[in-house]
Write a protein that holds these residues in place. Structure first.
Motif: not given
Lengths: 113, 116
Positions: A38, A89, A101, A103-105, B35, B37, B40, B42-43, B45, B59, B90
């Motif tokens: 990204w 990511l 999915l 996602f981690g930070k 998503y 964003q 701090g 992240g993405l 859902l 989430e 996104f």
């Protein structure tokens, strides 16, 4: 909410250095592991999707490995270039949560000349 | 190649206003995702649609609704916008196979939404 950890949070290397990042995730009900790149002001771009324990994938100078039993993946960049500067990511998917999915930070990489 | 197209790119709303974020893909993908964003975080859902005619919560679904209008289009609606919904949104798609979490997701350029 799954605990997906990426380390380090950020990294600053010199051009030509090789580097690696870690993604740790729960191994139970694992289905697939995604890596994305990204760049600032752009959208995430897929690097790899891995599903099998021991998988290794490579794209140019970037490669990744997967250990599904212990729940981790490594991303390697060989001979970093300034254009590799981006946030990387990882995102595992699980069979018991709709395959979405998680996602981690991310790990933010800065490569300076 | 258009890929995933999101509109609008930027929007400013007042608290309580409603709006719909549009997303369309031209890759014949079955699955589509929304998503958000935040710094701090992240993405995360919001909602996803595994195939045309189905939608599921992710989430952070509270305060949002979605519509899978057809195979190409997946919209996200804020019925009564709140400042906590200020974020970059996104849209993504993957496919063409069902249960396509072993296929990469393709992302749109994002919608930057500010709610005052």
């Amino acid at each position: 909410i799954l605990n997906v950890e990426q380390s380090p949070q950020s990294l600053h290397v010199q051009e030509g250095d090789s580097t690696n990042f870690t993604c740790s995730f729960p191994s139970s009900n694992f289905y697939a592991l995604h890596w994305y790149r990204w760049e600032t002001a752009k959208s995430p771009e897929a690097l790899f999707v891995m599903t099998l324990n021991g998988d290794e994938k490579k794209k140019g100078r970037i490669s990744a490995t997967l250990n599904t039993k212990e729940g981790y993946s490594y991303l390697y960049i060989k001979g970093s270039q300034p254009e590799d500067s981006a946030t990387y990511l990882c995102a595992p998917a699980y069979s018991n949560s709709g395959y979405a999915l998680n996602f981690g930070k991310g790990t933010s990489l800065l490569v300076t000349p | 190649n258009a890929g995933v197209t999101q509109t609008p790119k930027f929007q400013v709303l007042k608290t309580g206003q409603s709006m719909t974020l549009q997303c369309a893909q031209d890759m014949n993908h079955n699955s589509m995702y929304w998503y958000r964003q935040d710094p701090g975080m992240g993405l995360r859902l919001i909602y996803y649609s595994a195939s045309e005619g189905t939608t599921d919560k992710g989430e952070v679904p509270n305060g949002y609704n979605v519509s899978r209008l057809n195979k190409r289009e997946f919209s996200l609606r804020l019925e009564s916008a709140a400042p906590s919904q200020t974020s970059v949104y996104f849209c993504a798609s993957s496919g063409p196979y069902l249960a396509s979490s072993n296929q990469p997701q393709h992302f749109g350029d994002g919608t930057r939404l500010s709610i005052l």
